[in-house]
Scaffold this motif. Structure first.
Motif, short mmCIF file in Angstrom:
data_model
loop_
_atom_site.label_atom_id
_atom_site.label_comp_id
_atom_site.label_asym_id
_atom_site.label_seq_id
_atom_site.Cartn_x
_atom_site.Cartn_y
_atom_site.Cartn_z
N ARG A 127 6.70 33.07 -58.27
CA ARG A 127 6.38 32.20 -59.43
C ARG A 127 5.41 31.08 -58.52
O ARG A 127 4.82 30.51 -59.40
N PHE A 128 4.79 30.43 -57.74
CA PHE A 128 4.27 29.80 -56.48
C PHE A 128 3.02 30.36 -56.38
O PHE A 128 2.34 29.89 -55.55
N GLY A 129 2.64 31.81 -56.68
CA GLY A 129 1.32 32.05 -55.92
C GLY A 129 1.12 31.91 -54.55
O GLY A 129 0.25 31.24 -53.93
N LEU A 130 2.71 32.02 -53.58
CA LEU A 130 2.02 32.38 -51.82
C LEU A 130 2.94 32.81 -51.54
O LEU A 130 2.77 33.08 -50.09
N HIS A 131 1.19 34.47 -51.89
CA HIS A 131 1.44 35.19 -50.85
C HIS A 131 0.98 35.28 -49.40
O HIS A 131 1.57 35.93 -48.01
N ALA A 132 -0.50 34.40 -49.32
CA ALA A 132 -0.55 34.69 -47.87
C ALA A 132 0.15 33.25 -46.89
O ALA A 132 0.81 33.63 -46.41
N PHE A 133 1.09 31.98 -47.73
CA PHE A 133 1.78 30.90 -47.04
C PHE A 133 3.12 32.16 -46.73
O PHE A 133 3.02 32.12 -45.46
N MET A 134 3.44 32.83 -47.56
CA MET A 134 4.87 33.68 -47.34
C MET A 134 4.24 34.73 -45.60
O MET A 134 5.36 35.10 -44.82
N VAL A 135 3.41 34.83 -45.81
CA VAL A 135 2.99 36.61 -44.60
C VAL A 135 3.07 35.53 -43.33
O VAL A 135 2.75 36.01 -42.49
N SER A 136 1.89 34.26 -43.75
CA SER A 136 2.12 33.70 -42.23
C SER A 136 3.75 32.91 -41.84
O SER A 136 3.38 33.28 -40.57
#
Length: 744
Positions: free
Chosen positions: A600-609
């Protein structure tokens, strides 16, 4: 009709789960009541037996002429008498007036304990609350444990001691010491450890919670396969036949499946489509032979095409009866075969090492040698999983799975009877090869059964089976190892692999003749693809700072260090299984939630970090002391962190390698990413073993956590500065759950 079958399946699952939870919970609570009533008399009998044995030895020494006051090493003897005597806190020898003469170690350290003064506070009960609270429901705070204990046993106080209303008395066994003529020269006072009763009740409560959760997951998995094979999938086939008739598409038939009535309905629909196709073919042939004018023939062909879509030549194509629930069931079983061994495999390897010298491994620390078979399994899975994708497509899903399951079962049997480390390494490698083949077959079947529009859902069904096995396997494996031993547990895991072969024969497809072909003819993937992907800094950073450390932490900490750490603390195989299960349970519950948030929010790199940082900070505190509770919290945090990062990481690589995927296909491009992950799985146990040799098991876990913090920080900093390539366009079209998710 498809919607109706879903509702019907959901109704069956809900009713079954409700009945299962109520019945298992009632049975568990009944078991706790029986345990509470029976354990105290058993403890009193055990205390009486130990007291009589000590009395006989003391009276024999006095009868030999040794003065009671001059007996030597009595304290040490009393300590030895307590060893292996569960439920006894202390033994004290007193004078006839009640003055303590000799005492076990715990009684010596208790200043409040004086002779037979039963009104004094029991030193054992006050000295050991931490031990009680670090067992059973380890992850709960002490206050919550006390409230749970009060609810389970109203006759138990918050400290674990008996209240005044309890009928078992004050928990003290007193016997006189007598000379040969019957003169009393002292007394023996044995105190029963009331915290032991509380510990047993809390352990039982933990077992009940685990039993309920595992039973629900198992029931859901079984019912999903059964209802899908007998109800949902056949109804979906009937719906496709009806939709084909309504949509005037008479080219495809359905393979009969389900019960007798369903098969009869599908055969009737197939017969109608075949009849229409045959008649239309005859009509077309007569028109072509009867009309000599080309314009009239073209007009008639146009009218025939308006009637519907028919087979131009040959027979109607028969569709498959395979379904995603079948893939989920097969994935659940083959992952379960390995997950059963997680709680006890390091201890079993240690036993094999203790049975004889390891040839060719002289000079290596035993902890490192324990890591070698675990890494051998990961290496076998890594090599075959990287190179055999094309072979798995050619040989067919069913055949590939059956070969892999046979190899995995053979490896487990060889593991159970391995006489040496060398044979054990070979056996684990064979199991890893089989595991990889099973995974490739199930993943390919899930891709075959879906399209671009519904691939996210299809892969989530497949991954759900893996996560369910991560929950059930460790808990059941720990119980089996505790009750029957390591070897029977391994043989049962092998039998489960054989059962998965039988399931695959029914639920998986054979050869896939329509697999999509990309620009590659190599067995695995071309070096050109590796060079193109590795020439991108973003791809390299994501592989080295995210993919590799994530699997390194999983295999090094969860598969290797956790069983050894808990065994070193004193936990049983049952407890190790319960704690290991926390990883799969948290990931199973939270994976879908985090995936939807990321979509929904496009948090790919954020979630991985965040996942990498959370994992690291969950392990670092182990440097200050590894208790059962601390390890349990670390495992739970690891599961939450992996749920955050595992799906976002898969989708991140589809964004970074968009052009390569369009050219060479997702399988071979993502195979490079998987190769990096598998390299981390191989390195993890070996690195953890080396670190533990110098800094201990807890220190090694903390260092691995620090490594995750460093790599996660570096990953976050890099992508914060550079950003993602074409991120905005890709986020609109790609789902977080991506093309595939792997458990190893």
């Amino acid at each position: 009709m498809d919607q109706m079958s879903r509702r019907f399946t959901l109704f069956i699952l809900s009713a079954a789960v409700l009945c299962l939870v109520v019945s298992v919970s009632a049975l568990g609570l009944r078991s706790i009541g029986l345990l509470e009533r029976n354990v105290r008399p058993i403890l009193e009998t055990n205390a009486l037996v130990v007291t009589e044995r000590v009395r006989d030895r003391i009276e024999s020494a006095v009868a030999m002429g040794i003065p009671y006051e001059a007996l030597a090493q009595v304290d040490e003897y009393l300590d030895r008498a307590l060893e292996g005597s569960h439920g006894i806190s202390s033994i004290v020898l007193t004078s006839p007036r009640g003055v303590a003469m000799y005492a076990s170690g715990q009684a010596q350290s208790d200043p409040n304990q004086d002779g037979v003064d039963t009104e004094a506070s029991s030193g054992s009960e006050q000295a050991e609350p931490d031990r009680m609270r670090d067992r059973g429901l380890q992850v709960l705070p002490a206050g919550m444990q006390s409230e749970l204990l009060r609810w389970l046993s109203p006759g138990m106080s918050t400290t674990g001691s008996l209240t005044q209303s309890d009928t078992t008395g004050d928990g003290v066994v007193v016997l006189p010491l007598l000379t040969a003529d019957g003169t009393e020269f002292g007394q023996i006072v044995t105190r029963i450890d009331q915290t032991f009763v509380a510990q047993q009740l809390l352990d039982a409560a933990a077992d009940i919670l685990v039993m309920v959760f595992v039973a629900v997951v198992l029931a859901v998995e079984i019912l999903l396969v059964v209802t899908s094979a007998s109800i949902s999938s056949p109804l979906a086939q009937v719906a496709r036949l009806l939709n084909a008739l309504v949509g005037r598409d008479f080219r495809r038939l359905e393979k009969p499946a389900g019960g007798v009535s369903m098969r009869r309905a599908i055969r009737a629909g197939n017969a109608l489509l075949e009849t229409l196709s045959t008649r239309m073919a005859d009509t077309k042939a007569r028109i072509e032979t009867g009309l000599t004018d080309a314009a009239d023939a073209d007009r008639m062909r146009t009218r025939l095409r308006a009637v519907g879509e028919f087979v131009e030549g040959g027979r109607n194509k028969i569709g498959t009866a395979a379904h995603l629930a079948g893939v989920r069931g097969a994935a659940f079983l083959f992952v379960m075969t390995e997950e059963l061994t997680r709680p006890f495999l390091p201890q079993f390897i240690s036993e094999v090492l203790g049975s004889g010298p390891a040839q060719g491994f002289d000079g290596f620390d035993s902890t490192i040698l324990i890591a070698v078979p675990i890494s051998a399994f990961m290496l076998g899975a890594a090599v075959v999983g990287t190179l055999a994708a094309g072979w798995a497509d050619r040989v067919g899903r069913r055949n590939g799975f059956m070969i892999g399951a046979a190899l995995a079962s053979l490896g487990l049997v060889a593991t159970a009877f391995a006489p040496s480390l060398e044979v054990l390494i070979l056996a684990r490698t064979v199991s890893g090869v089989g595991y990889a083949l099973c995974f490739l077959s199930c993943q390919g079947q899930a891709i075959d059964q879906t399209t671009t529009a519904n691939r996210t859902r299809g892969m989530s069904v497949f991954v759900g089976g893996i996560m369910a096995a991560d929950v059930c396997g460790p808990a059941i494996g720990g119980i089996l190892a505790e009750q029957f031993g390591f070897k029977p547990a391994l043989l049962l895991a092998a039998a489960l692999g054989v059962l998965s072969i039988l399931l695959a024969m029914r639920l998986l497809d054979g050869r896939n003749d329509e697999a999509k072909s990309y620009k590659s003819t190599h067995f695995g993937f071309e070096p050109k693809i590796i060079f193109e992907c590795m020439s991108q800094p973003r791809f390299v950073v994501a592989a080295l700072l995210a993919a590799l450390p994530a699997k390194l932490l999983l295999s090094g900490f969860l598969f290797f260090l956790v069983p050894l750490l808990l065994t070193d603390i004193g936990a049983t195989s049952n407890e190790i299984g319960r704690i290991t299960m926390l990883y799969g349970a948290s990931a199973l519950i939270l994976l879908s939630l985090f995936s939807r948030l990321c979509d929904r929010f496009g948090l790919h790199a954020f979630m991985v970090s965040v996942g990498a940082l959370l994992t690291g900070w969950g392990l670092v505190p182990l440097a200050y002391g590894a208790t059962v509770s601390a390890v349990a919290w670390s495992v739970l945090i690891l599961g939450v962190a992996q749920a955050m990062s595992i799906s976002a990481q898969s989708a991140l690589f589809t964004i970074l390698a968009k052009q390569e995927i369009e050219t060479y296909g997702p399988g071979r491009v993502l195979g490079i990413y998987r190769m990096t992950e598998r390299a981390g799985s191989v390195i993890g146990p070996l690195l953890a073993g080396v670190l533990s040799q110098y800094w201990g098991l807890a220190g090694a876990a903390a260092i691995l956590g620090g490594l995750s913090v460093v790599t996660g920080t570096g990953f976050a900093a890099f992508f914060l500065v550079s950003g993602l390539r074409s991120e905005d366009d890709d986020l609109k079209t790609r789902g977080t759950r991506g093309y595939d998710v792997e458990a190893v």
